[in-house]
Design an enzyme around this catalytic site. Structure first.
Site, short mmCIF file in Angstrom:
data_model
loop_
_atom_site.label_atom_id
_atom_site.label_comp_id
_atom_site.label_asym_id
_atom_site.label_seq_id
_atom_site.Cartn_x
_atom_site.Cartn_y
_atom_site.Cartn_z
N CYS A 43 0.84 -1.19 0.00
CA CYS A 43 0.00 0.00 0.00
C CYS A 43 0.88 1.25 0.00
O CYS A 43 1.75 1.41 0.86
CB CYS A 43 -0.91 -0.02 1.24
SG CYS A 43 -2.26 1.15 1.15
N HIS A 44 0.65 2.15 -0.97
CA HIS A 44 1.47 3.36 -1.08
C HIS A 44 1.14 4.36 0.03
O HIS A 44 -0.04 4.61 0.29
CB HIS A 44 1.23 4.05 -2.43
CG HIS A 44 1.71 3.26 -3.59
ND1 HIS A 44 0.95 2.27 -4.19
CD2 HIS A 44 2.88 3.31 -4.30
CE1 HIS A 44 1.62 1.75 -5.20
NE2 HIS A 44 2.78 2.36 -5.30
N GLU B 164 -7.51 2.18 2.43
CA GLU B 164 -7.49 3.01 3.64
C GLU B 164 -8.88 3.07 4.27
O GLU B 164 -9.02 2.98 5.50
CB GLU B 164 -7.02 4.43 3.30
CG GLU B 164 -5.53 4.56 3.06
CD GLU B 164 -5.09 4.04 1.70
OE1 GLU B 164 -3.87 4.00 1.47
OE2 GLU B 164 -5.94 3.69 0.86
N ASP C 259 -13.92 -4.73 21.01
CA ASP C 259 -13.11 -4.79 22.23
C ASP C 259 -13.79 -4.08 23.40
O ASP C 259 -13.73 -4.56 24.54
CB ASP C 259 -11.74 -4.15 21.96
CG ASP C 259 -10.86 -4.14 23.18
OD1 ASP C 259 -10.48 -5.23 23.65
OD2 ASP C 259 -10.55 -3.03 23.68
#
Length: 298
Positions: free
Chosen positions: A63-64, A99, A113
């Site tokens: 991933c850039h 992203e 969580d």
């Protein structure tokens, strides 16, 4: 990592969706009333999601790294389910789908969580890309039926003392767009250039060579008076694109315009310069044919 240096920067947007499923109304009520022991679920998960979006290239090797210029995280409660929406925007050469999906995943994991102490059956459901725009798929141009004539302007090559590489590079770029082309070679003579332009029976005429500042660089001066309309934005795009890769590109006098419904381009004679000009404006410049036909912009 994939080489994206040839791409142009455009506005890129992507929205990803994730779903967290609770198992009771009590869990949803605790979230709404901010009574979850670990804290405010929505705010904590949003902060984690923002970090997740920014740190995506640190965790996914291919991933850039790119500038994240906007991230919006929203929630919608539907019964026992919480839908997470993560929207990301940037102006860059590659998209932000990963992203957005990574951000949605981190938001969902953070919620899981925080909720598991009060809901042992909480689970994460679908994580998917909802939509994206800004790349090639958003600017599709129909090149079907288009053809081009490539004119190599060079005293040396026309005498057989050099090999044409720029013309072949242009032809290769056109072929990638599904456009057939033919190459002719002429000396740097204004009359030869005018004849090549007037006798062309193709949708596009692309000259390569003679756009510099040497004494025999006469292509721009010869072509410009014959144009019906100059496409100044196309010229600016070629020079801007080249300048970002080679400082000498500022000396180029590339030309773009219309004549009798044809697209006329004059590109540098160097192979790299010609190829970069093609990368800078294709396929988007082909949209001009749609406009010429009188069709509205999308």
């Amino acid at each position: 990592m994939v080489d994206i240096t040839h791409k142009i920067s455009t506005l890129r947007e992507a929205t990803a969706i994730a779903v967290v499923r609770t198992s009771s109304e009590e869990t949803v009520k605790a979230i709404r009333e901010n009574k979850v022991p670990k804290g405010n679920v929505f705010e904590m998960a949003k902060a984690a999601g923002l970090l997740g979006v920014k740190k995506t290239p640190e965790l996914l090797p291919d991933c850039h790294p790119l500038p994240i210029e906007y991230t919006g995280i929203d929630y919608e409660i539907n019964g026992l389910e919480i839908q997470i929406s993560v929207r990301v925007k940037t102006i860059y050469k590659t998209g932000v789908e990963v992203e957005a999906m990574h951000g949605a995943s981190i938001v969902a994991l953070t919620m899981y969580d925080m909720l598991k102490p009060i809901d042992k059956n909480v689970e994460i459901g679908t994580i998917r890309l909802q939509n994206k725009k800004g790349g090639k798929s958003s600017f599709k141009v129909n090149s079907e039926g288009l053809n081009a004539k490539i004119v190599v302007c060079s005293d040396t090559i026309s005498k057989g003392q050099g090999e044409d590489k720029a013309g072949k590079a242009i032809a290769s770029k056109l072929k990638e767009q599904g456009i057939e082309s033919e190459i002719s070679i002429i000396p740097d003579e204004p009359e030869e250039i005018r004849l090549a332009l007037k006798n062309a029976g193709t949708d596009m005429v692309i000259f390569t060579g003679g756009t510099g500042v040497g004494p025999r660089d006469l292509t721009p001066e010869t072509i410009e008076p014959l144009l019906d309309l100059k496409l100044k934005g196309v010229e600016e795009q070629m020079r801007n694109y080249g300048q970002q890769r080679m400082p000498y590109a500022m000396l180029s006098r590339s030309v773009a315009g219309l004549m009798d419904g044809k697209v006329i381009l004059a590109l540098p004679g160097s192979t790299k310069g010609a190829a970069e000009c093609m990368d800078a404006i294709f396929p988007h410049v082909l949209h001009v044919f749609k406009v010429i036909e009188g069709k509205r912009h999308d």
